[in-house]
Design a protein around this motif. Structure first.
Motif, PDB file in Angstrom:
ATOM      1  N   THR A  40       0.840  -1.210   0.000  1.00 32.10           N
ATOM      2  CA  THR A  40       0.000   0.000   0.000  1.00 32.10           C
ATOM      3  C   THR A  40       0.868   1.249   0.000  1.00 32.10           C
ATOM      4  OG1 THR A  40      -1.772  -1.148   1.213  1.00 32.10           O
ATOM      5  CG2 THR A  40      -1.784   1.262   1.275  1.00 32.10           C
ATOM      6  N   GLY A  44       1.206   3.847  -3.113  1.00 31.70           N
ATOM      7  CA  GLY A  44       0.811   5.224  -2.825  1.00 31.70           C
ATOM      8  C   GLY A  44       1.886   6.219  -3.222  1.00 31.70           C
ATOM      9  N   SER A  50      -5.337   6.047  -2.936  1.00 30.90           N
ATOM     10  CA  SER A  50      -5.284   5.283  -1.695  1.00 30.90           C
ATOM     11  C   SER A  50      -6.285   4.132  -1.675  1.00 30.90           C
ATOM     12  CB  SER A  50      -5.534   6.216  -0.505  1.00 30.90           C
ATOM     13  OG  SER A  50      -5.509   5.502   0.706  1.00 30.90           O
ATOM     14  N   ASP A  51      -7.509   4.406  -2.105  1.00 30.73           N
ATOM     15  CA  ASP A  51      -8.557   3.389  -2.087  1.00 30.73           C
ATOM     16  C   ASP A  51      -8.175   2.200  -2.963  1.00 30.73           C
ATOM     17  OD1 ASP A  51     -11.425   2.866  -1.174  1.00 30.73           O
ATOM     18  OD2 ASP A  51     -11.607   2.581  -3.338  1.00 30.73           O
ATOM     19  N   THR A 112     -10.729   1.728   1.859  1.00 25.20           N
ATOM     20  CA  THR A 112     -10.565   2.220   3.230  1.00 25.20           C
ATOM     21  C   THR A 112     -11.323   1.341   4.235  1.00 25.20           C
ATOM     22  OG1 THR A 112     -12.372   3.770   2.746  1.00 25.20           O
ATOM     23  CG2 THR A 112     -10.124   4.630   2.630  1.00 25.20           C
ATOM     24  N   LYS A 269      -4.652   4.016   8.321  1.00 23.86           N
ATOM     25  CA  LYS A 269      -4.863   4.218   6.883  1.00 23.86           C
ATOM     26  C   LYS A 269      -6.356   4.248   6.555  1.00 23.86           C
ATOM     27  CE  LYS A 269      -2.816   4.556   2.818  1.00 23.86           C
ATOM     28  NZ  LYS A 269      -1.888   5.661   2.529  1.00 23.86           N
ATOM     29  N   GLY A 273      -9.025   7.647   5.343  1.00 30.40           N
ATOM     30  CA  GLY A 273      -9.867   7.725   4.165  1.00 30.40           C
ATOM     31  C   GLY A 273     -11.291   8.110   4.506  1.00 30.40           C
TER      32      GLY A 273
END
Length: 273
Positions: A40, A44, A50-51, A112, A269, A273
């Motif tokens: 992740t 990123g 992010s999702d 998220t 994390k 989100g």
């Protein structure tokens, strides 16, 4: 293509593969709990939303377990530690649960939300290991129907968090009076059907997703899969060897400490989100 061959990216993925391979053999967790947070982060930093990064990290982590579990289970099998009778009874439910999770629920949930689910289940597993509650001496593995249901739950949860199921199957088996070393070895063997069934679901459910980075196959990020798989296969047998030389309590606490750290990161994390 040039960005996929970036030496820094390859070095990051190689280090991750070496570390997760060792942990897969040592703890029977398939390495997924370490891979998901770090993949992740890596994605990123390379501009992936992010999702989507969380979802691809989960899917890619699961794909690497196909290779890691084979290497790890061979080392455990040589020591006679794998309970193949348990593997045969849990595997059908695992396949069904994995497909339900990866083909259906995984595709519907946001990344998220999956990060929070990951954190909660990992934190719960760590707590169970730290408490080290002793099972009743008379408790045994459930019958065929019970193991089918348990396998379904293990496969379903694994599909949502991208791990090989060790964080559920190891506590479950020790709760049923299976020794920790047999539980770890058997969990490594269960990682293979969990990974194959879930990967199939991730590939199918990710075909219509927009914005996937280069080198993607459904939700699976092939550059990470290739580098991590090669490196993890090298160190998984070393972890399996170490597992048979560590005392039970120490093994459980190493397992739990790692899980707490990773759960905290993924919870942060998800809440971001």
């Amino acid at each position: 293509m040039t960005s996929l061959l970036d030496p820094v990216l390859i070095a990051e993925l190689a280090a991750l593969g070496l570390g997760t391979g060792f942990l897969a053999g040592l703890l029977g967790i398939g390495g997924g709990m370490l891979m998901v947070p770090f993949i992740t982060i890596i994605m990123g930093h390379r501009g992936v939303a992010s999702d989507l990064a969380v979802k691809m990290a989960i899917a890619t982590s699961m794909a690497t377990i196909i290779f890691t579990s084979v290497s790890s289970v061979r080392a455990h099998h040589k020591r006679g530690a794998v309970r193949w009778d348990i593997v045969r009874r849990l595997a059908p439910g695992i396949v069904i649960g994995s497909l339900l999770g990866s083909l259906g629920v995984f595709a519907l949930l946001k990344g998220t939300v999956l990060a929070i689910v990951f954190a909660l289940f990992v934190g719960f597993s760590a707590t169970q290991m730290f408490l080290d509650r002793k099972p009743k001496p008379t408790r045994q593995m459930p019958g065929t129907a019970g193991q089918l249901s348990a396998g379904g739950a293990i496969g379903f949860i694994s599909g949502l968090v991208g791990a090989g199921g060790g964080f559920v199957s190891v506590p479950f088996m020790t709760w049923c009076n299976i020794s920790i070393h047999n539980a770890v070895a058997t969990s490594a063997a269960l990682g293979f059907p969990i990974a194959v069934a879930n990967v199939l679901g991730y590939v199918v459910s990710g075909q219509s997703v927009q914005g996937l980075p280069g080198g993607s196959f459904g939700y699976i990020w092939l550059p990470a899969l290739a580098v991590i798989a090669v490196c993890s296969v090298l160190t998984a047998p070393l972890g399996a060897k170490a597992a048979h030389n560590l005392p039970v309590k120490k093994l459980k606490r190493v397992f739990a400490s790692i899980l707490y750290l990773l759960a905290a990161y993924m919870l942060w994390k998800g809440l971001q989100g």
